[in-house]
Design a protein around this motif. Structure first.
Motif, PDB file in Angstrom:
ATOM      1  N   SER A  60     -10.195  13.211   7.856  1.00 42.81           N
ATOM      2  CA  SER A  60      -9.174  12.170   8.017  1.00 42.81           C
ATOM      3  C   SER A  60      -9.026  11.780   9.486  1.00 42.81           C
ATOM      4  O   SER A  60      -8.741  10.623   9.799  1.00 42.81           O
ATOM      5  CB  SER A  60      -7.863  12.646   7.407  1.00 42.81           C
ATOM      6  OG  SER A  60      -6.837  12.628   8.342  1.00 42.81           O
ATOM      7  N   ALA A 111      -7.290   0.689   6.065  1.00 44.87           N
ATOM      8  CA  ALA A 111      -6.122   1.519   5.750  1.00 44.87           C
ATOM      9  C   ALA A 111      -5.850   1.499   4.247  1.00 44.87           C
ATOM     10  O   ALA A 111      -5.566   2.537   3.643  1.00 44.87           O
ATOM     11  CB  ALA A 111      -4.902   1.032   6.531  1.00 44.87           C
ATOM     12  N   ALA A 124       1.220   4.208  -2.735  1.00 48.33           N
ATOM     13  CA  ALA A 124       1.029   5.606  -2.359  1.00 48.33           C
ATOM     14  C   ALA A 124       2.194   6.452  -2.877  1.00 48.33           C
ATOM     15  O   ALA A 124       2.007   7.600  -3.286  1.00 48.33           O
ATOM     16  CB  ALA A 124       0.898   5.741  -0.842  1.00 48.33           C
ATOM     17  N   SER A 174      -2.220   9.289   3.580  1.00 47.74           N
ATOM     18  CA  SER A 174      -2.303   7.897   3.151  1.00 47.74           C
ATOM     19  C   SER A 174      -1.194   7.062   3.774  1.00 47.74           C
ATOM     20  O   SER A 174      -1.432   6.277   4.685  1.00 47.74           O
ATOM     21  CB  SER A 174      -2.249   7.818   1.630  1.00 47.74           C
ATOM     22  OG  SER A 174      -1.089   8.457   1.155  1.00 47.74           O
ATOM     23  N   ALA A 175       0.041   7.263   3.292  1.00 48.52           N
ATOM     24  CA  ALA A 175       1.125   6.367   3.688  1.00 48.52           C
ATOM     25  C   ALA A 175       1.523   6.560   5.144  1.00 48.52           C
ATOM     26  O   ALA A 175       1.719   5.578   5.869  1.00 48.52           O
ATOM     27  CB  ALA A 175       2.333   6.591   2.781  1.00 48.52           C
ATOM     28  N   TYR A 225      -8.737   3.469   2.436  1.00 47.52           N
ATOM     29  CA  TYR A 225      -8.682   4.908   2.689  1.00 47.52           C
ATOM     30  C   TYR A 225      -7.511   5.544   1.952  1.00 47.52           C
ATOM     31  O   TYR A 225      -7.608   6.679   1.473  1.00 47.52           O
ATOM     32  CB  TYR A 225      -8.584   5.167   4.196  1.00 47.52           C
ATOM     33  CG  TYR A 225      -8.531   6.634   4.526  1.00 47.52           C
ATOM     34  CD1 TYR A 225      -9.597   7.460   4.198  1.00 47.52           C
ATOM     35  CD2 TYR A 225      -7.427   7.205   5.128  1.00 47.52           C
ATOM     36  CE1 TYR A 225      -9.557   8.809   4.466  1.00 47.52           C
ATOM     37  CE2 TYR A 225      -7.376   8.546   5.403  1.00 47.52           C
ATOM     38  CZ  TYR A 225      -8.450   9.348   5.069  1.00 47.52           C
ATOM     39  OH  TYR A 225      -8.396  10.683   5.327  1.00 47.52           O
ATOM     40  N   THR A 226      -6.384   4.800   1.854  1.00 43.17           N
ATOM     41  CA  THR A 226      -5.216   5.338   1.160  1.00 43.17           C
ATOM     42  C   THR A 226      -5.581   5.838  -0.231  1.00 43.17           C
ATOM     43  O   THR A 226      -5.254   6.966  -0.605  1.00 43.17           O
ATOM     44  CB  THR A 226      -4.145   4.243   1.058  1.00 43.17           C
ATOM     45  OG1 THR A 226      -3.697   3.942   2.368  1.00 43.17           O
ATOM     46  CG2 THR A 226      -2.977   4.691   0.231  1.00 43.17           C
ATOM     47  N   LYS A 257      -0.170   7.729   7.665  1.00 47.32           N
ATOM     48  CA  LYS A 257      -1.204   7.224   8.565  1.00 47.32           C
ATOM     49  C   LYS A 257      -1.212   5.691   8.561  1.00 47.32           C
ATOM     50  O   LYS A 257      -1.296   5.060   9.617  1.00 47.32           O
ATOM     51  CB  LYS A 257      -2.550   7.785   8.119  1.00 47.32           C
ATOM     52  CG  LYS A 257      -3.626   7.598   9.141  1.00 47.32           C
ATOM     53  CD  LYS A 257      -4.818   8.479   8.846  1.00 47.32           C
ATOM     54  CE  LYS A 257      -4.683   9.801   9.546  1.00 47.32           C
ATOM     55  NZ  LYS A 257      -5.927  10.486   9.804  1.00 47.32           N
ATOM     56  N   ALA A 258      -1.107   5.095   7.369  1.00 48.42           N
ATOM     57  CA  ALA A 258      -1.116   3.633   7.283  1.00 48.42           C
ATOM     58  C   ALA A 258       0.048   3.049   8.069  1.00 48.42           C
ATOM     59  O   ALA A 258      -0.125   2.089   8.839  1.00 48.42           O
ATOM     60  CB  ALA A 258      -1.053   3.196   5.820  1.00 48.42           C
ATOM     61  N   VAL A 310       0.841  -1.205   0.000  1.00 46.96           N
ATOM     62  CA  VAL A 310       0.000   0.000   0.000  1.00 46.96           C
ATOM     63  C   VAL A 310       0.875   1.253   0.000  1.00 46.96           C
ATOM     64  O   VAL A 310       0.632   2.206  -0.753  1.00 46.96           O
ATOM     65  CB  VAL A 310      -0.942  -0.023   1.221  1.00 46.96           C
ATOM     66  CG1 VAL A 310      -1.591   1.329   1.408  1.00 46.96           C
ATOM     67  CG2 VAL A 310      -2.000  -1.080   1.043  1.00 46.96           C
ATOM     68  N   ILE A 311       1.928   1.246   0.831  1.00 47.56           N
ATOM     69  CA  ILE A 311       2.793   2.424   0.907  1.00 47.56           C
ATOM     70  C   ILE A 311       3.519   2.629  -0.420  1.00 47.56           C
ATOM     71  O   ILE A 311       3.656   3.757  -0.911  1.00 47.56           O
ATOM     72  CB  ILE A 311       3.782   2.276   2.082  1.00 47.56           C
ATOM     73  CG1 ILE A 311       3.022   2.306   3.399  1.00 47.56           C
ATOM     74  CG2 ILE A 311       4.823   3.385   2.065  1.00 47.56           C
ATOM     75  CD1 ILE A 311       3.859   1.968   4.599  1.00 47.56           C
TER      76      ILE A 311
END
Lengths: 101, 577
Positions: free
Chosen positions: B399, B425, B179, B341-342, B428-429, B344-345, B175-176
């Motif tokens: 957020s 997560a 992002a 995004s990143a 939402y990203t 917070k994840a 995910v990161i």
């Protein structure tokens, strides 16, 4: 009177509190950075004291990492203060208030 | 004499380099880029970034071929066997050529192209590690006889016992990495529009993402701290990068001071945990907490509280959210997309990792605190978002509200709760990158037009952007057929499973309140009046691509949530070592 581990932990807690309170009440960004440094070094005192008490090396090793991170934070923080000061002559935290809701 | 003394052997940790490859790709990419750009200050005008962006796919191809040569399982191996080797490689080459033509139409700059390539390499490396170590099916008998280790779903102790790669870390890593790709595409448009030269933004982006990956897999509190600082310090600078705008500098300074403050709390919490359990390693902590009955646990509880303060700052949970609106409003919009995004994840990954893995035996002590934080975060996020006049500030509060939803999943402290955190997560990203991507384009030069009034009548100025923002806002509101709905459903059912009924009710109320807000914005975009002379908005191809990809992921996985749901359930959280 023997100075045991508890004394160091109390010292560390006092230093940490001074740093935290200082950061909340002082308005000069430079002094605020110093307060953050004080907090991080208070944690270092805890790590060393506990490492000695537990006879474990990882507490002392942690201190080195914290020192490096603290140095890096100061570099970035001072760069930010310089950048802000270029835009405006005085830089206290109260002057920096364009953003509000 | 000294030289003859026998030196005790130094214990070096076993390093599994392949499992670390997603992090290494990002870190090495960042270093290569800054080294290259400090020699070549300005790329020649006629330079075409097409080849640069293809660095990613070519590297992946090379990895496949090398993987095939050394005999390990390569991705798409089944496909290769089905269609035969020549056809497979010709097909790959065709894909490369088509993507080259596509990239050429993007008019992307060198730095962004490089960063996108590195992000894709990191993502591909994550997929390869996943496929090799977290196979969907248990191994067959032949494979077992052939010597394949039956470590299905097991974590890899990638760096001694300090860093563990498990399914959870890999999903967050993927995910990161995505992002990073989307943010780099948004940066390309933004930095050219604002006239900011240099590759620093992209370098910091990659370094920060590397820190996020370290956090997601850390198996040791000090490694967690190092990852967090790598992530945060880079983001502080990114927030202040637009040095011509006072707002940007101010947001950077505020973020820095509060961030450093919270790291100190986090670190003090780690010291307390160390003092109480005698270990900084999550495995050591868990073993200690399982085996020893602690009579005086004041120090341990203080450690939990301080860790929660530190991580609460990073995920922007109430009451530690005060920095969020200011920073999100002032920082460059694409940076905010990355932060929401990143960053917070990664912070949620660390939170779940530490509390769910290491402190699970004391869940009765920390669950109520997270419960209270979740309630406050949900309510503050929903109600304060309504009264905002600035679109970025409004999304900042929204957020915060979403962080509350994820905390509902964390609070459950069950396997289902962890899976719902992963799902939320990830979903939402993409929604938040898309929303801030649209805002970045709409607000124009200097981010001037970022008030909610500037969204009035957006449909007249750019129907496509209005449509995209509508879908992102509906997704955030949790309307069915978007990932937002599935994510909210998962979180709420995890909470009900864990018998937190009131928390689920409060979460639903907060969802309704914020849905009202989102629908109001959608209405003003379609029905609001706009000046006759308002110019239509032109979207640069790179920003359009980023928004489009985010949209496809949000709607696509909303229609077919199966794969990502399966992924979230496979994202097994485990301690290595």
């Amino acid at each position: 009177m023997e100075v045991g581990t508890d004394w160091y932990l109390v010292l560390s807690a006092i230093l940490f509190s001074i740093g935290a309170v200082g950061l909340l009440i002082r308005r000069n960004p430079l002094v605020m950075f110093m307060c953050v440094e004080l907090m991080l070094n208070a944690v270092n005192v805890s790590f060393v004291a506990m490492g000695a008490e537990l006879n474990d090396v990882s507490g002392q090793v942690a201190v080195f990492f914290v020192l490096v991170v603290a140095a890096v934070e100061v570099v970035v923080g001072l760069a930010l203060v310089v950048a802000v000061n270029r835009r405006r002559q005085r830089a206290t935290a109260d002057d920096i208030s364009v953003l509000r809701g | 004499m000294l030289g003859q003394l026998p030196t005790p052997p130094v214990e070096t940790p076993d390093v599994v380099w392949s499992a670390l490859s997603p992090i290494l790709a990002l870190a090495v990419g960042a270093i290569l880029l800054i080294m290259f750009r400090s020699i070549v200050k300005r790329m020649p005008e006629e330079y075409d970034a097409t080849l640069t962006m293809l660095v990613g796919p070519v590297t992946v191809l090379a990895m496949w071929i090398v993987g095939g040569l050394v005999g390990t399982d390569v991705p798409l191996a089944d496909l290769r066997d089905d269609v035969g080797e020549p056809a497979f490689y010709i097909g790959l080459a065709l894909v490369l050529i088509v993507s080259a033509l596509f990239v050429k139409a993007l008019e992307i700059g060198f730095d962004a192209a490089f960063t996108v390539g590195v992000g894709l390499v990191s993502f591909a490396a994550t997929v390869v590690v996943w496929q090799q170590h977290f196979r969907a099916q248990p191994i067959t008998e032949e494979e077992f006889l052939a010597g394949v280790a039956p470590d299905f779903g097991g974590p890899i102790a990638a760096f001694g016992t300090q860093y563990g790669v498990d399914g959870f870390a890999l999903v967050f890593g993927g995910v990161i990495a995505l992002a990073v790709v989307l943010s780099a595409l948004l940066f390309d448009d933004y930095l050219r529009r604002e006239g900011i030269d240099g590759a620093e933004m992209y370098v910091l982006l990659m370094l920060s993402a590397a820190g996020g990956l370290i956090m997601a897999g850390s198996n040791d509190l000090i490694v967690l701290f190092l990852g967090l600082e790598t992530l945060s310090i880079a983001v502080y600078v990114m927030a202040a990068m637009h040095t011509k705008r006072t707002e940007s500098l101010e947001s950077g300074l505020k973020y820095f001071i509060l961030g450093a403050f919270s790291s100190a709390f986090l670190l003090y919490g780690m010291a307390m945990i160390y003092g109480a359990t005698g270990s900084l390693n999550l495995v050591g902590i868990r073993i200690y907490l399982e085996s020893v009955i602690i009579l005086d646990n004041a120090m341990l509880l203080a450690g939990f509280a301080l860790l929660l303060v530190g991580l609460g700052f990073k995920v922007a949970a109430v009451p530690f959210h005060a920095w969020t609106p200011d920073v999100y409003q002032g920082a460059p919009t694409p940076v905010v997309a990355f932060m929401a995004s990143a960053v917070k994840a990664a912070a949620f990954a660390a939170l779940v990792r530490v509390f769910y893995l290491a402190f699970i035996d004391f869940r009765d002590d920390w669950q109520p605190v997270i419960y209270a934080m979740a309630v406050l975060t949900l309510l503050v996020g929903a109600f304060l978002a309504i009264v905002q006049r600035d679109a970025k500030r409004m999304l900042a509060y929204s957020s915060i509200g979403h962080a509350g939803f994820i905390l509902v999943g964390v609070q459950a402290a069950t396997e289902r709760g962890v899976a719902s955190v992963v799902f939320y997560a990830a979903a939402y990203t993409f929604m938040v990158v898309g929303s801030f991507g649209v805002l970045s384009v709409v607000s124009g030069r200097g981010d001037r037009a970022s008030s909610l009034d500037d969204l009035n009548g957006l449909n007249r100025r750019s129907p496509v952007l209005a449509f995209a923002l509508t879908l992102f806002l509906l997704g955030q509101a949790g309307v069915p057929l978007t990932t937002g709905f599935v994510a909210k459903f998962e979180v709420l059912s995890a909470a009900v499973d864990a018998r937190s009924y009131w928390l689920a009710v409060i979460a639903m109320i907060s969802a309704v309140v914020s849905a009202f807000l989102y629908l109001r914005i959608v209405l003003s975009m379609y029905l609001g009046t706009v000046d006759e002379d308002a110019e239509p908005i032109s979207v640069h191809p790179t920003a359009a691509l980023a928004i489009g990809v985010a949209l496809v992921l949000t709607i696509g996985f909303g229609l077919v949530p199966g794969p990502i749901d399966q992924l979230a359930n496979d994202a097994i959280l485990a301690l290595a070592g």
